[in-house]
Design an enzyme around this catalytic site. Structure first.
Site, short mmCIF file in Angstrom:
data_model
loop_
_atom_site.label_atom_id
_atom_site.label_comp_id
_atom_site.label_asym_id
_atom_site.label_seq_id
_atom_site.Cartn_x
_atom_site.Cartn_y
_atom_site.Cartn_z
N GLU A 135 -9.83 2.94 -5.24
CA GLU A 135 -9.52 4.34 -4.94
C GLU A 135 -8.40 4.91 -5.80
O GLU A 135 -7.39 5.39 -5.30
CB GLU A 135 -9.16 4.45 -3.44
CG GLU A 135 -10.30 4.00 -2.54
CD GLU A 135 -9.99 4.13 -1.05
OE1 GLU A 135 -10.84 4.65 -0.34
OE2 GLU A 135 -8.91 3.69 -0.62
N HIS A 192 -2.89 3.32 -4.58
CA HIS A 192 -2.29 2.82 -3.34
C HIS A 192 -0.89 2.26 -3.59
O HIS A 192 -0.49 1.25 -3.03
CB HIS A 192 -3.19 1.76 -2.69
CG HIS A 192 -4.42 2.34 -2.06
ND1 HIS A 192 -4.38 3.17 -0.98
CD2 HIS A 192 -5.74 2.22 -2.39
CE1 HIS A 192 -5.63 3.54 -0.65
NE2 HIS A 192 -6.45 2.98 -1.49
N ASP A 234 0.86 -1.18 0.00
CA ASP A 234 0.00 0.00 0.00
C ASP A 234 0.90 1.22 0.00
O ASP A 234 2.12 1.09 -0.10
CB ASP A 234 -0.96 -0.03 1.21
CG ASP A 234 -2.31 0.59 0.86
OD1 ASP A 234 -2.33 1.76 0.43
OD2 ASP A 234 -3.34 -0.10 1.00
C1 ACM Z 1 -10.59 -0.27 0.55
O1 ACM Z 1 -11.03 -0.22 1.70
N1 ACM Z 1 -10.02 0.81 0.01
C2 ACM Z 1 -10.68 -1.45 -0.25
#
Ligand code: ACM
Length: 761
Positions: A339, A276, A203
């Site tokens: 995201e 991410h 991440d």
């Molecule tokens: C997430 O909680 N962004 C998958």
């Protein structure tokens, strides 16, 4: 039979029935609840001369695991041997054809012995987990217990899981958890009959898996020098000076995968792309479109730096996923996909060219192009892609499995399209959310998911057809670790919520009952957790304070999710003790009151919780209020509910929210009324600071035409502004709060203004 004879008969039958039921229940404190069970009134005594047998080679390891498990608490060195028939005083594991599913098992306990039958070793393993819960809670101790024998109640159980995918996720990027912890995590999953562990390995805040071809991923990407202190959305962020660093070597990954396999748990790796990915870009900045330096993020959230949809990037990912695929025998690789901010793509001439070349007209189509390319890489490795529900946007790869986290809509849409779905809606089964609103809860990211809320989650929406429902193969709980830095904290977020999700995933829908779980089986489980020395949350015992306006009266109610919990309260802001008032009935609040409450948990012998609510029966309660521009849907009532939110942890539900607009409220006090003070709450004060308005003005009028400024303040500080002025009689009050904070986030050009109350005195 006349009526009174009938009732006497009925009463005695009920008594008999409940007497029969008592030993039945006592034997069945198993969570998740088995499919069917009938209970005898005898028991089997496990003793030092008991034996463990298995009927064929595949059953040997489960038999061995039981012997090892029993050794520490009992001190017994029980022999494990192969035997076709069941002998007296033994626990026999048998792989045989039985009319249950592949993971199902039949467990029989008689005074002579215990027999577990299943079609597979996996079924035997789950049967062993049930047997474990039939033993006294002390069996969970890893220290010797001085006890002559261990009684197992006589029972016949037939059991099998409802869902084939029963998952838990662990984020090791935001905080790193070592192999020893990961193994304990896997043990906890096994105990609760989960069969998937999704390992969130990468991440923005850290890359945690060694990749031979790209050593900088861990040399650079596995370390961040500091981390935000407080909530990531605080308006004055502070940072600690503590390095967070760590990654798993390939040998460690293989060790964990083997450990999980021995516990019949599949490990699914997640390598999150194209968003991410700050840690990946910190190591290899050439993978972004701008190719500038990127840092391993010290804050939490969503970041603009993303991977560029370019051939060299796909080639890079091809190598990474190949090395990952070699380590994990699972059929699945999770590629994230959540995201993704598309700003850098839209600014990139290369991406513009790509869009022309492939007739992509929207940024979502670029995302879809990216995900489909990566899905192809994964397919070519012989694996199936799982992605978060964003991968549905702009067109989804054919065989992708959808993990629905932003709610259930993505999952429902995917099921209708014929994709396999794993439900993971954050509103229910994200275990990084608060478990109660009590102030003694550790800081959490946002949201509230109490034990009861988790328990009540149903993964297969009833409005879908049976065929569509069948595409929903299970659900997965998530443990994101932004604010979870230690194993003890992780335990607190998991227990007992993990058991509530386990029941949803394993038990037949018709078997589920909150009262049976919470009143009967949960207490047994909590005792077990105590023996395991787990840092268990008793949050569902804690008080829940609410209030309502009843006519002109403000009335407060205090409850607990666990029925029958004794609650003690004070009205002066002092800490409740066992000598304080015990709550019996709703309280009428006549003056500004800081209500505090705590719950007594007899198992712990102590009070838990710190529920607080400041209630204020002020002059504007129940009066007409007109807003110049609309608050977010349904939120305007929060301006006038008599509650201040500053002594609760942040919850969006406490506030009237103004997006892109200022607050301008006119309150009609019905008649000329003397006023001298207005209080405006705009900050949660606890755990998450919200941005205050830049200016507040209070004006009065008798006719709504001529307004007189009564008080104003520039740049107020939270959690609330108190604007006092010389007493004046007015019928109308106007309150203006200017919202002029610009956001750094391009998706929200202006930060919303949160106001929890306009209190008038
Ligand atoms: C997430 O909680 N962004 C998958």
């Amino acid at each position: 039979m006349n009526q009174s004879v009938f009732y006497t008969f009925l009463q005695s039958s009920l008594l008999l029935f409940s007497l029969l039921l008592t030993p039945l229940c006592a034997a069945l404190q198993i969570t998740p609840k088995p499919l069917s069970a009938s209970v005898g009134n005898d028991h089997f005594n496990l003793t030092h001369d008991s034996k463990i047998t298995f009927n064929q080679q595949q059953a040997q390891s489960v038999a061995q695991q039981l012997a090892t498990f029993l050794r520490s608490p009992t001190g017994y060195q029980l022999p494990v041997s192969q035997a076709d028939s069941t002998t007296k005083n033994s626990i026999a594991f048998k792989i045989v054809d039985i009319p249950l599913s592949q993971e199902g098992y039949a467990l029989s306990v008689t005074p002579e012995g215990v027999e577990i039958q299943a079609n597979t070793a996996t079924g035997l393993f789950w049967g062993m987990q049930s047997l474990r819960q039939l033993l006294p809670a002390e069996i969970e101790s890893r220290m010797p217990i001085n006890q002559a024998n261990w009684a197992i109640p006589a029972v016949e159980i037939k059991d099998q899981p409802r869902f084939s995918y029963r998952g838990m996720h662990l984020d090791v990027s935001r905080h790193f958890f070592d192999v020893a912890f990961v193994k304990r995590y896997i043990d906890w999953l096994a105990m609760h009959k989960f069969n998937v562990f999704q390992w969130h390995l990468t991440d923005d805040q850290g890359w945690r898996i060694a990749i031979d071809a790209y050593p900088k991923l861990t040399e650079i990407g596995a370390t961040r020098p500091h981390t935000v202190v407080g909530h990531t959305y605080d308006y004055q962020p502070l940072f600690d000076n503590k390095t967070v660093s760590g990654f798993y070597t390939k040998a460690q990954i293989k060790d964990v995968v083997e450990y999980a396999q021995a516990r019949h748990i599949e490990v699914i790796p997640e390598i999150d792309i194209p968003g991410h990915s700050s840690a990946m870009l910190a190591a290899y900045p050439e993978l972004s479109c701008h190719q500038l330096a990127v840092k391993v993020q010290p804050q939490f959230g969503i970041f603009e730096d993303v991977l560029c949809p370019r051939e060299d990037v796909f080639a890079f990912l091809g190598v990474v996923y190949k090395e990952v695929a070699e380590l994990f025998p699972s059929q699945y690789i999770h590629i994230g996909g959540d995201e993704v901010i598309k700003k850098q793509w839209l600014e990139s001439p290369e991406v513009k060219k790509l869009m022309q070349q492939h007739q992509l007209t929207t940024p979502e189509q670029v995302q879809s192009y990216f995900i489909k390319r990566v899905a192809k890489i994964v397919q070519n490795l012989g694996k199936t892609v799982i992605g978060w529900d964003e991968i549905l946007e702009g067109g989804v790869a054919d065989d992708a499995v959808i993990m629905s986290w932003r709610g259930t809509e993505g999952g429902i849409q995917a099921a209708k399209m014929g994709h396999q779905v794993i439900m993971s809606p954050y509103q229910y089964i994200y275990f990084d959310a608060y478990q109660s609103r009590n102030l003694d809860e550790p800081k959490a990211i946002h949201g509230l998911s109490s034990l009861k809320n988790v328990y009540q989650y149903e993964p297969q929406p009833s409005h879908l057809s049976a065929e569509q429902q069948a595409f929903i193969i299970g659900a997965q709980g998530a443990l994101w670790t932004e604010y979870i830095k230690t194993p003890r904290h992780a335990e607190y977020m998991l227990f007992p919520r993990l058991s509530a999700l386990a029941e949803t995933l394993w038990s037949n829908k018709t078997q589920k009952s909150w009262s049976d779980y919470s009143q009967y089986r949960l207490p047994a489980l909590l005792k077990r957790y105590q023996q395991m020395h787990l840092n268990t949350a008793y949050s569902s015992h804690k008080p829940i304070i609410s209030s309502e306006i009843n006519g002109q009266q403000l009335v407060a109610t205090i409850i607990s999710e666990i029925a029958g919990t004794a609650i003690y309260y004070t009205l002066d802001g002092s800490e409740p003790t066992l000598q304080s008032q015990q709550y019996q009935k709703p309280l009428v609040i006549t003056d500004e009151t800081q209500l505090r409450a705590r719950s007594y948990v007899s198992d712990l012998g102590q009070l838990v919780g710190d529920a607080r609510l400041t209630l204020s029966p002020h002059l504007a309660l129940g009066k007409e209020i007109t807003l110049a521009s609309l608050a977010a849907e349904g939120s305007a009532t929060k301006l006038q509910d008599g509650q201040f939110a500053y002594d609760q942890f942040y919850s969006v539900d406490d506030y009237a929210i103004f997006y892109d607009t200022d607050l301008e409220a006119v309150i009609d006090l019905d008649a000329s009324t003397q006023v001298q003070q207005v209080k405006l709450g705009f900050d949660s004060g606890r755990h998450r600071q919200l941005h205050p308005p830049t200016h507040i003005q209070v004006l009065g009028s008798s006719d709504k035409q001529q307004w007189q400024t009564l008080a104003e303040v520039n740049n107020p500080r939270g959690p609330m502004s108190v604007l006092s002025f010389a007493p004046v009689s007015v019928r109308f009050l106007k309150v203006v709060a200017i919202n002029s904070k610009q956001s750094d986030d391009i998706q929200i050009p202006k930060l919303p203004l949160y106001i929890d109350e306009i209190a008038v005195y």
